[in-house]
Motif scaffolding. Structure first.
Motif, PDB file in Angstrom:
ATOM      1  N   UNK A 168       0.748  -1.126   0.023  1.00 25.91           N
ATOM      2  CA  UNK A 168      -0.013  -0.121  -0.024  1.00 25.91           C
ATOM      3  C   UNK A 168       0.981   1.294  -0.179  1.00 25.91           C
ATOM      4  N   UNK A 169       1.931   1.454   0.669  1.00 19.93           N
ATOM      5  CA  UNK A 169       2.945   2.300   0.911  1.00 19.93           C
ATOM      6  C   UNK A 169       3.583   2.709  -0.389  1.00 19.93           C
ATOM      7  N   UNK A 170       4.033   1.639  -1.078  1.00 20.60           N
ATOM      8  CA  UNK A 170       4.750   1.747  -2.281  1.00 20.60           C
ATOM      9  C   UNK A 170       3.742   2.203  -3.479  1.00 20.60           C
ATOM     10  N   UNK A 171       2.551   1.631  -3.461  1.00 19.30           N
ATOM     11  CA  UNK A 171       1.708   2.213  -4.383  1.00 19.30           C
ATOM     12  C   UNK A 171       1.012   3.614  -4.337  1.00 19.30           C
ATOM     13  N   UNK A 172       1.070   3.931  -3.082  1.00 13.04           N
ATOM     14  CA  UNK A 172       0.648   5.354  -2.783  1.00 13.04           C
ATOM     15  C   UNK A 172       1.829   6.249  -3.041  1.00 13.04           C
ATOM     16  N   UNK A 173       3.028   6.066  -2.516  1.00 14.93           N
ATOM     17  CA  UNK A 173       4.080   6.783  -2.793  1.00 14.93           C
ATOM     18  C   UNK A 173       4.475   7.095  -4.204  1.00 14.93           C
ATOM     19  N   UNK A 174       4.411   5.699  -5.166  1.00 12.06           N
ATOM     20  CA  UNK A 174       4.852   5.966  -6.325  1.00 12.06           C
ATOM     21  C   UNK A 174       3.703   6.164  -7.319  1.00 12.06           C
ATOM     22  N   UNK A 175       2.386   6.399  -6.819  1.00 13.88           N
ATOM     23  CA  UNK A 175       1.024   6.782  -7.579  1.00 13.88           C
ATOM     24  C   UNK A 175       0.946   5.694  -8.490  1.00 13.88           C
ATOM     25  N   UNK A 176       0.913   4.559  -7.958  1.00 15.34           N
ATOM     26  CA  UNK A 176       0.677   3.342  -8.999  1.00 15.34           C
ATOM     27  C   UNK A 176      -0.885   3.112  -9.038  1.00 15.34           C
ATOM     28  N   UNK A 177      -1.324   3.335 -10.324  1.00 12.74           N
ATOM     29  CA  UNK A 177      -2.756   2.811 -10.541  1.00 12.74           C
ATOM     30  C   UNK A 177      -3.153   1.297 -10.492  1.00 12.74           C
ATOM     31  N   UNK A 178      -2.351   0.556 -10.743  1.00 17.21           N
ATOM     32  CA  UNK A 178      -2.295  -0.826 -10.593  1.00 17.21           C
ATOM     33  C   UNK A 178      -1.090  -1.477  -9.821  1.00 17.21           C
ATOM     34  N   UNK A 179      -1.159  -2.799  -9.621  1.00 17.62           N
ATOM     35  CA  UNK A 179      -0.209  -3.479  -8.930  1.00 17.62           C
ATOM     36  C   UNK A 179       1.021  -3.906 -10.073  1.00 17.62           C
ATOM     37  N   UNK A 180       0.740  -3.902 -11.295  1.00 16.25           N
ATOM     38  CA  UNK A 180       1.571  -4.140 -12.393  1.00 16.25           C
ATOM     39  C   UNK A 180       2.772  -3.129 -12.428  1.00 16.25           C
ATOM     40  N   UNK A 181       3.943  -3.654 -12.211  1.00 15.02           N
ATOM     41  CA  UNK A 181       5.074  -2.994 -12.593  1.00 15.02           C
ATOM     42  C   UNK A 181       6.277  -3.922 -13.676  1.00 15.02           C
ATOM     43  N   UNK A 182       6.813  -2.904 -14.581  1.00 11.49           N
ATOM     44  CA  UNK A 182       7.669  -3.516 -15.463  1.00 11.49           C
ATOM     45  C   UNK A 182       9.147  -3.240 -15.101  1.00 11.49           C
ATOM     46  N   UNK A 183       9.829  -4.121 -15.632  1.00  8.55           N
ATOM     47  CA  UNK A 183      11.393  -3.859 -15.619  1.00  8.55           C
ATOM     48  C   UNK A 183      11.642  -2.594 -16.166  1.00  8.55           C
ATOM     49  N   UNK A 184      12.733  -1.848 -15.276  1.00  7.99           N
ATOM     50  CA  UNK A 184      13.214  -0.775 -15.649  1.00  7.99           C
ATOM     51  C   UNK A 184      12.384   0.522 -14.893  1.00  7.99           C
ATOM     52  N   UNK A 185      11.140   0.071 -14.460  1.00 11.09           N
ATOM     53  CA  UNK A 185      10.448   1.176 -13.481  1.00 11.09           C
ATOM     54  C   UNK A 185      11.177   1.544 -12.476  1.00 11.09           C
ATOM     55  N   UNK A 186      11.255   2.791 -11.983  1.00  7.72           N
ATOM     56  CA  UNK A 186      11.825   3.051 -10.764  1.00  7.72           C
ATOM     57  C   UNK A 186      10.656   3.344  -9.472  1.00  7.72           C
ATOM     58  N   UNK A 187      11.085   2.498  -8.499  1.00  4.30           N
ATOM     59  CA  UNK A 187      10.033   2.697  -7.233  1.00  4.30           C
ATOM     60  C   UNK A 187      10.734   3.064  -6.000  1.00  4.30           C
ATOM     61  N   UNK A 188      10.204   3.894  -5.339  1.00  7.48           N
ATOM     62  CA  UNK A 188      10.642   4.397  -3.923  1.00  7.48           C
ATOM     63  C   UNK A 188       9.951   3.451  -2.954  1.00  7.48           C
ATOM     64  N   UNK A 189      10.734   2.803  -2.007  1.00  7.35           N
ATOM     65  CA  UNK A 189      10.461   2.099  -1.037  1.00  7.35           C
ATOM     66  C   UNK A 189      10.492   2.501   0.095  1.00  7.35           C
ATOM     67  N   UNK A 190       9.923   1.758   1.323  1.00  6.73           N
ATOM     68  CA  UNK A 190       9.878   2.811   2.478  1.00  6.73           C
ATOM     69  C   UNK A 190      11.170   1.943   3.393  1.00  6.73           C
TER      70      UNK A 190
END
Length: 105
Positions: free
Chosen positions: A68-90
């Motif tokens: 939930x934190x990762x989806x919120x802070x990274x403004x993800x609309x779905x849980x799908x992530x792709x290679x090369x995406x950058x994510x901020x993690x807690x």
């Protein structure tokens, strides 16, 4: 009491400027907040759950809260992530090579 046209324009302009300043400050502070956290690049085969598994196991964090934190802070609309995406993690950066778990909720 009736306000003059100039007074109405002044109040309206003041309100718009004040709103713009508040909006800019809130946007800037949220960006600075995220700079405190670790940014990762998604690799082939990564999912939010697999990343949560890696962090949760070592840092004793609830996986659902992590996602939930990762989806919120990274403004993800779905849980799908792709290679090369950058994510901020807690994980907060303490200094260059040391991290501590951030408050998730």
């Amino acid at each position: 009491m009736i306000m003059s046209k100039e007074s109405i324009i002044f109040v309206g302009l003041f309100t718009v400027i004040l709103s713009a300043v508040i909006l800019m400050l809130s946007y800037t502070s949220s960006g600075q907040e995220l700079n405190q956290y670790v940014k990762i690049e998604v690799q082939q085969g990564d999912t939010l759950w697999s990343i949560a598994d890696q962090v949760a196991d070592t840092k004793k964090i609830n996986k659902n809260d992590f996602i939930e934190w990762v989806a919120d802070k990274n403004q993800l609309q779905t849980s799908d992530i792709q290679p090369g995406d950058e994510l901020v993690i807690p994980l907060k950066k303490k200094h260059q090579d040391a991290y501590e778990l951030a408050t998730v909720r």
